[in-house]
Design an enzyme around this catalytic site. Structure first.
Site, PDB file in Angstrom:
ATOM      1  N   HIS A 155       0.837  -1.215   0.000  1.00 45.60           N
ATOM      2  CA  HIS A 155       0.000   0.000   0.000  1.00 45.60           C
ATOM      3  C   HIS A 155       0.869   1.261   0.000  1.00 45.60           C
ATOM      4  O   HIS A 155       0.442   2.311   0.473  1.00 45.60           O
ATOM      5  CB  HIS A 155      -0.968   0.028   1.185  1.00 45.60           C
ATOM      6  N   SER A 276      15.023  21.291 -15.516  1.00 45.91           N
ATOM      7  CA  SER A 276      13.806  22.064 -15.738  1.00 45.91           C
ATOM      8  C   SER A 276      14.197  23.386 -16.382  1.00 45.91           C
ATOM      9  O   SER A 276      15.268  23.925 -16.114  1.00 45.91           O
ATOM     10  CB  SER A 276      13.112  22.320 -14.400  1.00 45.91           C
ATOM     11  N   LYS A 282      16.260  21.392 -10.301  1.00 47.60           N
ATOM     12  CA  LYS A 282      15.576  20.145 -10.628  1.00 47.60           C
ATOM     13  C   LYS A 282      16.394  19.173 -11.466  1.00 47.60           C
ATOM     14  O   LYS A 282      17.157  19.553 -12.330  1.00 47.60           O
ATOM     15  CB  LYS A 282      14.283  20.464 -11.390  1.00 47.60           C
ATOM     16  N   GLU A 289       9.518   8.569 -16.658  1.00 51.39           N
ATOM     17  CA  GLU A 289       8.165   9.104 -16.860  1.00 51.39           C
ATOM     18  C   GLU A 289       7.669   8.809 -18.274  1.00 51.39           C
ATOM     19  O   GLU A 289       6.511   8.441 -18.488  1.00 51.39           O
ATOM     20  CB  GLU A 289       8.152  10.617 -16.641  1.00 51.39           C
TER      21      GLU A 289
END
Ligand code: ARG
Length: 457
Positions: A155, A276, A282, A289
């Site tokens: 979970h 970024s 970043k 992704e």
């Protein structure tokens, strides 16, 4: 214009020609198409259906055309509709009317079935090789970090300590099943359809076995209608690809989580990350992704072809021309994803200290405490309840389990003794000494076994 218009009084509408043409994408099948034609022509000559000299002319013409295509000198004319017509038209242009004999005892319907089967077989072998490379990277990373412990999750809540190697080997198992699925699919793709003709078989004394042998097929198709109408082997590849992409996407999700500041278990190599355009701090896990995103389109290709096929009467129907673009894209997407993932896994750094820190936060030894009480005679359900209350009291005090005193333990059960402090991450791991468990000696054996599988031992 397409040259199969003998019975028509009007030329084909321009838009219709463009709408029907598959050459822009099926040109990719040229080498299989030409290999099939060479085998077919050789067989026609052996059977005395064409002469040996005609076959030689045809075969040398086809060989020259293959070279033209490979050197970028071949002109792909959309009005020729598909790769079969384009190659045949060029053959006739080069060698004259004798080129027209190539299509004796053959139809484009069994020809395209042959081409895609040859393509599928090669795609499967490349895919299995790609899977192996990624498996090797996983095993190498696991081996290099074989003592690293991290929280295992259910979970997405910290559950019990596991070895990172054990976690990585879980992916090894998934990819091993994928390789098995592609291997199974290969058996059903490895079937030679030529000789089925348009749908009913051909009216010549051909030698199908000889063609199958020349092209390296294991079996002959057994029913001509089925052979020209069957795209199960494409669907099977796409289904196996969808499952494999699902596995890659789950791995992607973990790498994204693990590389976040919140987890910090790994650092993805600079070569596999992007910055970024606005936030200088970043480092984005874009590759992971994108793989997660591309999984959607691979699922889509499977659904698209299932939908194309579902209402088709036997035998061939033009709808089936829609099989290719999605199939090619599924193959390309999967192969590329496997390749980048192998590189990304190979180069990523594991931060063992952060993984160890995370172990302290999650009361991960609670199950071991319950097992401890069960070992002293408490029923496991009762032990579970006692430890649940103990954990909730520790949470309220902002303490870890190891920070509680024996007196505090005893408040919850008289069975607790000094030896409770022997419970540790190491003892927790070692206790899971079952086949398939995370005990370090089991994982060491699993690693060796995985290595053996990759090395083909
Ligand atoms: N371009 C066709 C395809 O991709 C090849 C078979 C065409 N056969 C036909 N009768 N139109 O499926």
């Amino acid at each position: 214009m397409s040259n199969i218009r003998g019975r028509f009084k009007k030329p084909e509408d321009k838009l219709v020609a463009a709408y029907s043409a598959s050459l822009s994408f099926d040109r990719r099948l040229y080498q299989y198409d030409i290999a099939g034609s060479i085998a077919h022509a050789g067989m026609l000559a052996k059977q005395g259906i064409i002469t040996a000299s005609e076959a030689r002319t045809i075969i040398s013409g086809l060989t020259a055309i293959r070279k033209e295509i490979e050197q970028g000198k071949f002109e792909f004319k959309t009005e020729l509709e598909d790769i079969h017509m384009a190659v045949e038209a060029r053959l006739i242009e080069k060698v004259g009317e004798v080129g027209g004999k190539l299509h004796t005892a053959r139809s484009r319907n069994d020809q395209i079935a042959l081409d895609i089967r040859l393509f599928t077989k090669e795609a499967i072998s490349n895919t299995v090789a790609g899977i192996k490379e990624l498996q090797r990277a996983l095993v190498d990373l696991a081996q290099a970090n074989k003592d690293v412990v991290m929280p295992g999750y259910t979970h997405l809540q910290p559950a019990q300590p596991v070895l990172l190697a054990h976690h990585l080997l879980a992916y090894f198992e998934m990819f091993q099943r994928d390789a098995g699925r592609f291997g199974d699919a290969l058996g059903r793709a490895d079937v030679m359809p030529l000789g089925s003709g348009a749908l009913a078989g051909v009216a010549y004394d051909i030698d199908r076995d000889a063609v199958a042998r020349a092209l390296g097929f294991k079996e002959l198709s057994r029913n001509s209608l089925d052979a020209v109408a069957d795209r199960d082997f494409v669907l099977e590849y796409e289904a196996a690809a969808a499952i494999c992409m699902m596995h890659l996407s789950r791995l992607a999700e973990e790498l994204i989580l693990w590389s976040s500041a919140e987890f910090g278990f790994i650092e993805i190599d600079d070569a596999y990350a992007h910055g970024s355009s606005i936030m200088p701090q970043k480092k984005n896990p874009d590759v992971a992704e994108l793989a997660r995103g591309k999984t959607g389109r691979v699922y889509g290709h499977l659904m698209a072809l299932l939908t194309v096929m579902k209402g088709l009467p036997l035998a061939y129907n033009s709808d089936m021309q829609e099989d290719k673009e999605g199939f090619f894209d599924a193959v390309d997407t999967l192969l590329d994803t496997l390749k980048v993932f192998a590189g990304m896994v190979k180069t990523m750094k594991v931060n063992a200290a952060n993984a160890a820190k995370a172990l302290e936060r999650g009361y991960l030894l609670a199950t071991d405490l319950a097992d401890y009480l069960a070992g002293k005679g408490e029923a496991f359900r009762t032990a579970h309840d006692i430890v649940a209350r103990l954990v909730s009291s520790a949470v309220a005090q902002g303490k870890t389990l190891s920070e509680l005193s024996l007196a505090e333990y005893k408040k919850f059960s008289p069975l607790f003794g000094r030896d409770v402090f022997k419970i540790s991450v190491a003892s927790s791991l070692a206790a899971r000494d079952v086949a398939g468990g995370t005990a370090p000696k089991r994982v060491a054996r699993a690693l060796a076994k995985a290595r053996g599988i990759i090395e083909g031992k």
